[in-house]
Design a protein around this motif. Sequence first.
Motif, short mmCIF file in Angstrom:
data_model
loop_
_atom_site.label_atom_id
_atom_site.label_comp_id
_atom_site.label_asym_id
_atom_site.label_seq_id
_atom_site.Cartn_x
_atom_site.Cartn_y
_atom_site.Cartn_z
N SER A 191 0.81 -1.21 0.11
CA SER A 191 -0.04 -0.01 -0.03
C SER A 191 0.81 1.28 -0.07
O SER A 191 2.15 1.21 0.31
CB SER A 191 -1.04 -0.01 1.26
N ASP A 192 0.20 2.26 -0.50
CA ASP A 192 1.06 3.63 -0.62
C ASP A 192 0.26 4.51 -0.66
O ASP A 192 -1.17 4.39 -0.85
CB ASP A 192 1.87 3.58 -1.93
N SER A 193 0.46 5.66 -1.02
CA SER A 193 -0.33 7.06 -1.35
C SER A 193 0.48 7.89 -2.39
O SER A 193 1.52 8.00 -2.41
CB SER A 193 -0.94 7.60 -0.23
N ILE A 194 -0.39 8.57 -3.09
CA ILE A 194 0.19 9.29 -4.16
C ILE A 194 -0.74 10.68 -3.98
O ILE A 194 -1.86 10.81 -3.88
CB ILE A 194 0.21 8.77 -5.66
N ILE A 195 0.39 11.79 -4.32
CA ILE A 195 -0.33 13.12 -4.33
C ILE A 195 -0.38 13.52 -5.73
O ILE A 195 0.43 13.56 -6.62
CB ILE A 195 0.79 13.88 -3.67
N ILE A 196 -1.52 14.28 -6.04
CA ILE A 196 -2.12 14.96 -7.42
C ILE A 196 -2.39 16.38 -6.95
O ILE A 196 -3.30 16.58 -6.14
CB ILE A 196 -3.23 14.01 -7.83
N ASP A 197 -1.82 17.10 -7.63
CA ASP A 197 -2.06 18.65 -7.73
C ASP A 197 -3.12 18.94 -8.98
O ASP A 197 -2.82 18.43 -9.86
CB ASP A 197 -0.85 19.54 -7.80
N THR A 198 -4.24 19.33 -8.45
CA THR A 198 -5.07 19.67 -9.28
C THR A 198 -5.19 21.32 -9.97
O THR A 198 -4.72 22.08 -8.92
CB THR A 198 -6.67 19.41 -9.07
N ARG A 199 -5.74 21.80 -10.86
CA ARG A 199 -5.97 23.02 -11.29
C ARG A 199 -7.46 23.66 -11.20
O ARG A 199 -7.51 24.34 -12.14
CB ARG A 199 -5.43 23.15 -12.86
#
Lengths: 138, 138, 138
Positions: free
Chosen positions: B5-13
Amino acid sequence: MKQASDSIIIDTRGIGLVEVTRPIVDWLAAQQITQGLLTIFCRHTSASLLIQENAAPAVKRDLARFFAELVREDAGYEHDDEGLDDMPAHIRSALTNVSLSIPVVSGAAVLGTWQGIYLFEHRRAPHRRTLALHVVGE
Amino acid sequence: MKQASDSIIIDTRGIGLVEVTRPIVDWLAAQQITQGLLTIFCRHTSASLLIQENAAPAVKRDLARFFAELVREDAGYEHDDEGLDDMPAHIRSALTNVSLSIPVVSGAAVLGTWQGIYLFEHRRAPHRRTLALHVVGE
Amino acid sequence: MKQASDSIIIDTRGIGLVEVTRPIVDWLAAQQITQGLLTIFCRHTSASLLIQENAAPAVKRDLARFFAELVREDAGYEHDDEGLDDMPAHIRSALTNVSLSIPVVSGAAVLGTWQGIYLFEHRRAPHRRTLALHVVGE
Protein backbone atom coordinates in the motif's frame (compact mmCIF):
# COMPACT_ATOMS: atom_id res chain seq x y z
CA MET A 1 -2.45 -13.00 5.30
CA LYS A 2 -5.76 -13.50 6.98
CA GLN A 3 -9.33 -12.28 6.58
CA ALA A 4 -12.50 -11.68 8.55
CA SER A 5 -16.12 -11.07 7.61
CA ASP A 6 -19.23 -10.11 9.48
CA SER A 7 -22.44 -8.15 9.08
CA ILE A 8 -23.91 -5.24 10.99
CA ILE A 9 -27.54 -4.20 11.31
CA ILE A 10 -28.58 -0.56 10.96
CA ASP A 11 -32.06 0.67 11.79
CA THR A 12 -33.07 3.65 9.67
CA ARG A 13 -35.79 6.22 10.24
CA GLY A 14 -36.89 6.86 6.66
CA ILE A 15 -35.18 8.81 3.88
CA GLY A 16 -31.80 10.24 4.89
CA LEU A 17 -28.17 9.52 5.66
CA VAL A 18 -27.21 7.54 8.76
CA GLU A 19 -23.56 7.67 9.77
CA VAL A 20 -22.12 4.17 10.19
CA THR A 21 -18.42 5.02 10.55
CA ARG A 22 -18.22 4.10 14.24
CA PRO A 23 -19.55 0.50 14.13
CA ILE A 24 -17.42 -0.19 11.04
CA VAL A 25 -14.12 1.17 12.40
CA ASP A 26 -14.79 -0.52 15.74
CA TRP A 27 -15.31 -3.86 14.01
CA LEU A 28 -12.16 -3.30 11.95
CA ALA A 29 -10.09 -2.48 15.04
CA ALA A 30 -11.22 -5.75 16.66
CA GLN A 31 -9.83 -7.76 13.69
CA GLN A 32 -6.26 -6.68 14.50
CA ILE A 33 -5.26 -6.29 10.88
CA THR A 34 -2.44 -3.78 10.44
CA GLN A 35 -2.45 -3.52 6.65
CA GLY A 36 -5.12 -4.66 4.23
CA LEU A 37 -8.35 -3.87 2.43
CA LEU A 38 -11.75 -3.22 4.04
CA THR A 39 -14.92 -3.70 1.98
CA ILE A 40 -18.45 -2.68 2.94
CA PHE A 41 -21.39 -4.06 0.98
CA CYS A 42 -25.05 -3.01 1.24
CA ARG A 43 -27.40 -5.97 0.81
CA HIS A 44 -30.34 -3.88 -0.46
CA THR A 45 -31.59 -2.21 -3.62
CA SER A 46 -33.38 0.68 -1.95
CA ALA A 47 -30.59 1.80 0.39
CA SER A 48 -26.96 2.49 -0.51
CA LEU A 49 -23.56 3.64 0.73
CA LEU A 50 -21.79 7.00 0.57
CA ILE A 51 -18.61 8.48 1.92
CA GLN A 52 -19.35 12.10 2.72
CA GLU A 53 -18.31 15.04 4.83
CA ASN A 54 -18.82 14.24 8.51
CA ALA A 55 -18.48 17.75 9.96
CA ALA A 56 -21.54 19.72 8.79
CA PRO A 57 -25.01 18.21 9.41
CA ALA A 58 -26.43 20.42 6.63
CA VAL A 59 -24.49 18.36 4.08
CA LYS A 60 -26.69 15.36 4.82
CA ARG A 61 -29.86 17.40 4.33
CA ASP A 62 -28.60 19.01 1.10
CA LEU A 63 -27.67 15.58 -0.26
CA ALA A 64 -31.07 14.11 0.54
CA ARG A 65 -32.80 17.12 -1.04
CA PHE A 66 -30.67 16.92 -4.20
CA PHE A 67 -31.53 13.26 -4.73
CA ALA A 68 -35.22 13.88 -3.95
CA GLU A 69 -35.35 16.51 -6.69
CA LEU A 70 -33.20 14.63 -9.21
CA VAL A 71 -35.16 11.38 -8.86
CA ARG A 72 -38.76 12.46 -8.39
CA GLU A 73 -41.51 10.29 -7.00
CA ASP A 74 -44.05 11.59 -9.52
CA ALA A 75 -42.16 10.63 -12.69
CA GLY A 76 -44.71 8.03 -13.74
CA TYR A 77 -42.67 4.87 -13.22
CA GLU A 78 -43.98 1.61 -14.62
CA HIS A 79 -42.85 -0.19 -11.42
CA ASP A 80 -45.03 1.32 -8.68
CA ASP A 81 -46.71 -1.62 -6.96
CA GLU A 82 -44.47 -1.31 -3.88
CA GLY A 83 -45.22 2.39 -3.45
CA LEU A 84 -44.32 5.67 -5.15
CA ASP A 85 -41.04 5.83 -3.24
CA ASP A 86 -39.83 2.39 -4.36
CA MET A 87 -38.61 2.98 -7.91
CA PRO A 88 -36.95 6.30 -6.92
CA ALA A 89 -35.19 4.32 -4.16
CA HIS A 90 -33.78 1.88 -6.74
CA ILE A 91 -32.57 4.74 -8.96
CA ARG A 92 -30.98 6.64 -6.07
CA SER A 93 -29.20 3.43 -5.09
CA ALA A 94 -27.96 3.05 -8.67
CA LEU A 95 -26.57 6.61 -8.60
CA THR A 96 -24.63 6.05 -5.37
CA ASN A 97 -22.78 2.92 -4.13
CA VAL A 98 -23.56 -0.66 -3.20
CA SER A 99 -19.95 -1.37 -2.22
CA LEU A 100 -17.01 0.64 -0.90
CA SER A 101 -13.41 -0.54 -0.53
CA ILE A 102 -10.98 1.28 1.73
CA PRO A 103 -7.28 0.44 2.25
CA VAL A 104 -6.22 -0.27 5.84
CA VAL A 105 -2.89 1.19 6.98
CA SER A 106 -1.42 1.12 10.51
CA GLY A 107 -4.50 -0.72 11.72
CA ALA A 108 -7.09 1.78 10.50
CA ALA A 109 -9.09 2.56 7.36
CA VAL A 110 -7.40 5.43 5.51
CA LEU A 111 -10.44 7.69 5.61
CA GLY A 112 -9.59 11.36 5.08
CA THR A 113 -10.05 13.82 7.93
CA TRP A 114 -13.55 14.81 6.85
CA GLN A 115 -14.73 11.47 5.49
CA GLY A 116 -17.49 9.55 7.21
CA ILE A 117 -19.23 6.40 5.97
CA TYR A 118 -23.00 6.71 5.55
CA LEU A 119 -25.89 4.40 4.88
CA PHE A 120 -28.33 6.27 2.63
CA GLU A 121 -31.89 5.11 3.30
CA HIS A 122 -34.06 5.79 0.23
CA ARG A 123 -37.44 4.53 1.44
CA ARG A 124 -39.92 6.69 3.38
CA ALA A 125 -40.53 4.08 6.06
CA PRO A 126 -37.96 3.01 8.67
CA HIS A 127 -36.11 -0.14 7.63
CA ARG A 128 -33.70 -2.62 9.15
CA ARG A 129 -30.64 -2.74 6.85
CA THR A 130 -27.73 -5.18 6.73
CA LEU A 131 -24.20 -4.23 5.76
CA ALA A 132 -21.72 -7.02 5.03
CA LEU A 133 -18.12 -6.32 6.08
CA HIS A 134 -14.94 -7.99 4.89
CA VAL A 135 -11.28 -7.34 5.52
CA VAL A 136 -8.24 -9.11 4.11
CA GLY A 137 -4.69 -8.33 5.19
CA GLU A 138 -2.18 -9.12 7.89
CA MET B 1 0.04 -13.96 -1.20
CA LYS B 2 1.42 -10.53 -0.38
CA GLN B 3 0.22 -6.96 -0.41
CA ALA B 4 1.48 -3.41 -0.74
CA SER B 5 0.00 0.00 0.00
CA ASP B 6 1.06 3.55 -0.62
CA SER B 7 -0.35 6.96 -1.40
CA ILE B 8 0.20 9.37 -4.25
CA ILE B 9 -0.27 13.13 -4.31
CA ILE B 10 -2.03 14.84 -7.22
CA ASP B 11 -2.07 18.60 -7.66
CA THR B 12 -5.22 19.79 -9.41
CA ARG B 13 -5.92 23.07 -11.18
CA GLY B 14 -9.56 23.56 -10.32
CA ILE B 15 -12.67 21.81 -11.66
CA GLY B 16 -11.89 19.09 -14.18
CA LEU B 17 -10.52 15.60 -14.77
CA VAL B 18 -6.83 14.86 -14.25
CA GLU B 19 -5.57 11.59 -15.68
CA VAL B 20 -3.75 9.54 -13.04
CA THR B 21 -3.34 6.26 -14.92
CA ARG B 22 0.44 6.58 -15.32
CA PRO B 23 1.50 7.05 -11.67
CA ILE B 24 -0.90 4.27 -10.62
CA VAL B 25 0.22 1.68 -13.19
CA ASP B 26 3.86 2.59 -12.56
CA TRP B 27 3.40 2.04 -8.83
CA LEU B 28 1.63 -1.26 -9.52
CA ALA B 29 4.43 -2.45 -11.83
CA ALA B 30 6.97 -1.78 -9.07
CA GLN B 31 5.12 -4.12 -6.66
CA GLN B 32 5.85 -7.15 -8.89
CA ILE B 33 2.46 -8.72 -8.33
CA THR B 34 1.44 -10.94 -11.23
CA GLN B 35 -2.15 -11.62 -10.24
CA GLY B 36 -4.28 -9.80 -7.70
CA LEU B 37 -6.56 -6.88 -6.97
CA LEU B 38 -5.66 -3.18 -7.15
CA THR B 39 -7.74 -0.66 -5.19
CA ILE B 40 -7.60 3.12 -5.47
CA PHE B 41 -9.24 5.26 -2.79
CA CYS B 42 -9.75 9.04 -2.85
CA ARG B 43 -9.34 10.55 0.63
CA HIS B 44 -11.58 13.57 -0.06
CA THR B 45 -15.25 14.51 -0.21
CA SER B 46 -14.93 17.20 -2.90
CA ALA B 47 -12.88 15.21 -5.42
CA SER B 48 -13.57 11.72 -6.74
CA LEU B 49 -12.48 8.96 -9.10
CA LEU B 50 -13.64 7.96 -12.57
CA ILE B 51 -12.60 5.51 -15.21
CA GLN B 52 -13.24 7.16 -18.55
CA GLU B 53 -12.24 7.23 -22.18
CA ASN B 54 -8.61 8.24 -22.51
CA ALA B 55 -8.51 8.95 -26.24
CA ALA B 56 -10.61 12.08 -26.84
CA PRO B 57 -9.86 15.18 -24.74
CA ALA B 58 -13.38 16.48 -25.46
CA VAL B 59 -14.79 13.69 -23.29
CA LYS B 60 -13.25 15.29 -20.20
CA ARG B 61 -14.78 18.66 -21.04
CA ASP B 62 -18.23 17.18 -21.79
CA LEU B 63 -18.16 15.27 -18.50
CA ALA B 64 -17.24 18.36 -16.50
CA ARG B 65 -19.97 20.37 -18.24
CA PHE B 66 -22.61 17.68 -17.62
CA PHE B 67 -21.87 17.61 -13.90
CA ALA B 68 -21.75 21.42 -13.72
CA GLU B 69 -25.26 21.57 -15.19
CA LEU B 70 -26.68 18.63 -13.24
CA VAL B 71 -25.39 19.86 -9.88
CA ARG B 72 -25.73 23.62 -10.04
CA GLU B 73 -23.94 26.07 -7.76
CA ASP B 74 -27.03 28.29 -7.44
CA ALA B 75 -29.42 25.65 -6.06
CA GLY B 76 -29.73 27.32 -2.67
CA TYR B 77 -27.88 24.78 -0.53
CA GLU B 78 -28.14 25.05 3.23
CA HIS B 79 -24.41 24.21 3.53
CA ASP B 80 -22.67 27.18 1.86
CA ASP B 81 -20.19 28.48 4.43
CA GLU B 82 -17.22 27.00 2.54
CA GLY B 83 -18.22 28.61 -0.77
CA LEU B 84 -20.88 28.11 -3.43
CA ASP B 85 -18.81 25.38 -5.07
CA ASP B 86 -18.47 23.26 -1.91
CA MET B 87 -21.85 21.53 -1.64
CA PRO B 88 -21.96 20.84 -5.41
CA ALA B 89 -18.50 19.27 -4.98
CA HIS B 90 -19.85 16.90 -2.32
CA ILE B 91 -22.81 15.93 -4.52
CA ARG B 92 -20.65 15.39 -7.62
CA SER B 93 -18.40 13.17 -5.51
CA ALA B 94 -21.44 11.20 -4.35
CA LEU B 95 -22.50 10.66 -7.97
CA THR B 96 -19.12 9.32 -9.05
CA ASN B 97 -16.64 7.11 -7.09
CA VAL B 98 -14.56 7.26 -3.94
CA SER B 99 -13.00 3.84 -4.59
CA LEU B 100 -12.19 1.73 -7.63
CA SER B 101 -11.05 -1.90 -7.66
CA ILE B 102 -9.35 -3.39 -10.70
CA PRO B 103 -8.17 -7.00 -11.11
CA VAL B 104 -4.48 -7.48 -11.92
CA VAL B 105 -3.59 -10.13 -14.51
CA SER B 106 -0.15 -10.86 -15.98
CA GLY B 107 1.31 -8.08 -13.86
CA ALA B 108 -1.00 -5.28 -15.05
CA ALA B 109 -4.40 -3.82 -14.19
CA VAL B 110 -6.99 -5.18 -16.65
CA LEU B 111 -8.03 -1.75 -17.91
CA GLY B 112 -9.76 -1.87 -21.29
CA THR B 113 -8.05 -0.37 -24.31
CA TRP B 114 -9.79 2.99 -23.91
CA GLN B 115 -9.96 3.13 -20.13
CA GLY B 116 -7.97 5.70 -18.19
CA ILE B 117 -8.16 6.44 -14.46
CA TYR B 118 -9.06 10.02 -13.60
CA LEU B 119 -9.15 12.17 -10.50
CA PHE B 120 -12.17 14.48 -10.81
CA GLU B 121 -11.53 17.75 -9.00
CA HIS B 122 -14.84 19.37 -8.04
CA ARG B 123 -13.61 22.58 -6.36
CA ARG B 124 -12.88 25.79 -8.28
CA ALA B 125 -9.51 26.33 -6.60
CA PRO B 126 -6.45 24.14 -7.17
CA HIS B 127 -6.07 21.48 -4.49
CA ARG B 128 -3.50 18.95 -3.39
CA ARG B 129 -5.26 15.54 -3.36
CA THR B 130 -4.18 12.21 -1.90
CA LEU B 131 -5.05 8.83 -3.42
CA ALA B 132 -4.45 5.72 -1.32
CA LEU B 133 -3.33 2.63 -3.27
CA HIS B 134 -3.51 -1.00 -2.23
CA VAL B 135 -2.76 -4.23 -4.02
CA VAL B 136 -3.10 -7.79 -2.80
CA GLY B 137 -1.99 -10.81 -4.80
CA GLU B 138 1.05 -12.84 -5.63
CA MET C 1 -5.39 -17.81 1.10
CA LYS C 2 -5.73 -18.22 -2.63
CA GLN C 3 -7.16 -16.32 -5.57
CA ALA C 4 -8.60 -16.81 -9.03
CA SER C 5 -9.31 -14.53 -11.93
CA ASP C 6 -11.08 -14.87 -15.24
CA SER C 7 -13.18 -12.94 -17.71
CA ILE C 8 -16.63 -13.51 -19.12
CA ILE C 9 -18.10 -12.25 -22.38
CA ILE C 10 -21.60 -10.77 -22.52
CA ASP C 11 -23.38 -10.00 -25.77
CA THR C 12 -25.77 -7.06 -25.44
CA ARG C 13 -28.68 -6.04 -27.64
CA GLY C 14 -28.42 -2.26 -27.38
CA ILE C 15 -29.37 0.07 -24.52
CA GLY C 16 -30.64 -1.77 -21.45
CA LEU C 17 -29.78 -3.94 -18.46
CA VAL C 18 -28.63 -7.53 -18.97
CA GLU C 19 -28.63 -9.73 -15.89
CA VAL C 20 -25.25 -11.40 -15.37
CA THR C 21 -25.76 -12.87 -11.90
CA ARG C 22 -25.86 -16.47 -13.07
CA PRO C 23 -22.52 -16.68 -14.98
CA ILE C 24 -20.81 -14.80 -12.14
CA VAL C 25 -22.11 -16.92 -9.27
CA ASP C 26 -21.48 -20.08 -11.29
CA TRP C 27 -17.86 -19.04 -11.86
CA LEU C 28 -17.50 -18.20 -8.18
CA ALA C 29 -18.91 -21.57 -7.11
CA ALA C 30 -16.33 -23.34 -9.29
CA GLN C 31 -13.46 -21.61 -7.45
CA GLN C 32 -14.34 -23.40 -4.19
CA ILE C 33 -13.62 -20.39 -2.02
CA THR C 34 -15.61 -20.47 1.22
CA GLN C 35 -14.83 -16.98 2.49
CA GLY C 36 -13.37 -14.06 0.58
CA LEU C 37 -13.98 -11.09 -1.68
CA LEU C 38 -15.39 -11.17 -5.22
CA THR C 39 -14.71 -8.26 -7.58
CA ILE C 40 -16.34 -7.64 -10.96
CA PHE C 41 -14.79 -5.09 -13.31
CA CYS C 42 -16.27 -3.78 -16.59
CA ARG C 43 -13.55 -3.17 -19.20
CA HIS C 44 -15.52 -0.51 -21.10
CA THR C 45 -16.39 3.18 -20.91
CA SER C 46 -19.81 2.93 -22.56
CA ALA C 47 -21.21 0.05 -20.50
CA SER C 48 -21.24 -0.30 -16.72
CA LEU C 49 -22.31 -2.41 -13.75
CA LEU C 50 -25.30 -2.18 -11.41
CA ILE C 51 -26.74 -4.23 -8.62
CA GLN C 52 -30.51 -3.91 -8.84
CA GLU C 53 -33.77 -5.57 -7.99
CA ASN C 54 -34.07 -8.87 -9.79
CA ALA C 55 -37.77 -9.55 -9.28
CA ALA C 56 -39.68 -6.98 -11.34
CA PRO C 57 -38.78 -6.63 -15.04
CA ALA C 58 -40.28 -3.11 -15.04
CA VAL C 59 -37.41 -1.93 -12.82
CA LYS C 60 -34.98 -2.45 -15.69
CA ARG C 61 -37.14 -0.43 -18.06
CA ASP C 62 -37.67 2.39 -15.54
CA LEU C 63 -33.92 2.56 -14.90
CA ALA C 64 -33.10 2.74 -18.60
CA ARG C 65 -35.72 5.45 -19.11
CA PHE C 66 -34.46 7.51 -16.15
CA PHE C 67 -30.90 7.50 -17.51
CA ALA C 68 -32.10 8.25 -21.04
CA GLU C 69 -33.88 11.35 -19.77
CA LEU C 70 -31.17 12.46 -17.34
CA VAL C 71 -28.38 12.14 -19.90
CA ARG C 72 -29.91 13.26 -23.16
CA GLU C 73 -28.50 12.52 -26.59
CA ASP C 74 -29.34 16.03 -27.86
CA ALA C 75 -27.35 17.99 -25.27
CA GLY C 76 -24.85 19.31 -27.81
CA TYR C 77 -21.77 17.42 -26.70
CA GLU C 78 -18.40 18.45 -28.10
CA HIS C 79 -17.42 14.76 -28.44
CA ASP C 80 -19.85 13.40 -31.05
CA ASP C 81 -17.68 11.81 -33.73
CA GLU C 82 -18.57 8.28 -32.58
CA GLY C 83 -22.30 8.95 -32.70
CA LEU C 84 -24.88 10.87 -30.68
CA ASP C 85 -25.21 7.98 -28.22
CA ASP C 86 -21.48 7.82 -27.42
CA MET C 87 -20.96 10.72 -25.03
CA PRO C 88 -24.22 9.95 -23.16
CA ALA C 89 -22.88 6.38 -22.81
CA HIS C 90 -19.70 7.68 -21.15
CA ILE C 91 -21.71 9.88 -18.76
CA ARG C 92 -24.15 7.10 -17.85
CA SER C 93 -21.14 4.86 -17.13
CA ALA C 94 -19.68 7.58 -14.89
CA LEU C 95 -22.97 7.77 -12.95
CA THR C 96 -23.10 4.02 -12.31
CA ASN C 97 -20.23 1.55 -11.60
CA VAL C 98 -17.15 0.23 -13.33
CA SER C 99 -16.34 -2.13 -10.43
CA LEU C 100 -18.32 -3.96 -7.74
CA SER C 101 -16.90 -5.85 -4.76
CA ILE C 102 -18.99 -8.38 -2.88
CA PRO C 103 -17.94 -10.38 0.20
CA VAL C 104 -18.13 -14.17 -0.10
CA VAL C 105 -19.48 -16.09 2.90
CA SER C 106 -20.21 -19.82 3.09
CA GLY C 107 -19.10 -20.22 -0.50
CA ALA C 108 -21.45 -17.63 -2.04
CA ALA C 109 -21.55 -13.90 -2.71
CA VAL C 110 -23.61 -12.21 0.03
CA LEU C 111 -26.13 -10.70 -2.39
CA GLY C 112 -29.38 -9.73 -0.72
CA THR C 113 -32.57 -11.63 -1.55
CA TRP C 114 -33.59 -9.15 -4.26
CA GLN C 115 -30.17 -8.22 -5.58
CA GLY C 116 -29.08 -9.19 -9.07
CA ILE C 117 -25.91 -8.12 -10.90
CA TYR C 118 -26.51 -6.32 -14.19
CA LEU C 119 -24.43 -5.17 -17.10
CA PHE C 120 -25.86 -1.85 -18.27
CA GLU C 121 -25.31 -1.40 -22.01
CA HIS C 122 -25.35 2.30 -22.89
CA ARG C 123 -24.83 2.15 -26.68
CA ARG C 124 -27.70 1.78 -29.15
CA ALA C 125 -25.98 -1.00 -31.10
CA PRO C 126 -25.39 -4.51 -29.77
CA HIS C 127 -21.90 -4.92 -28.33
CA ARG C 128 -19.68 -7.73 -27.07
CA ARG C 129 -18.61 -6.76 -23.53
CA THR C 130 -15.95 -8.24 -21.27
CA LEU C 131 -16.21 -8.43 -17.50
CA ALA C 132 -13.09 -9.27 -15.51
CA LEU C 133 -13.66 -11.38 -12.38
CA HIS C 134 -11.41 -11.81 -9.37
CA VAL C 135 -11.82 -13.57 -6.07
CA VAL C 136 -9.42 -13.79 -3.15
CA GLY C 137 -10.07 -15.89 -0.05
CA GLU C 138 -9.77 -19.41 1.23
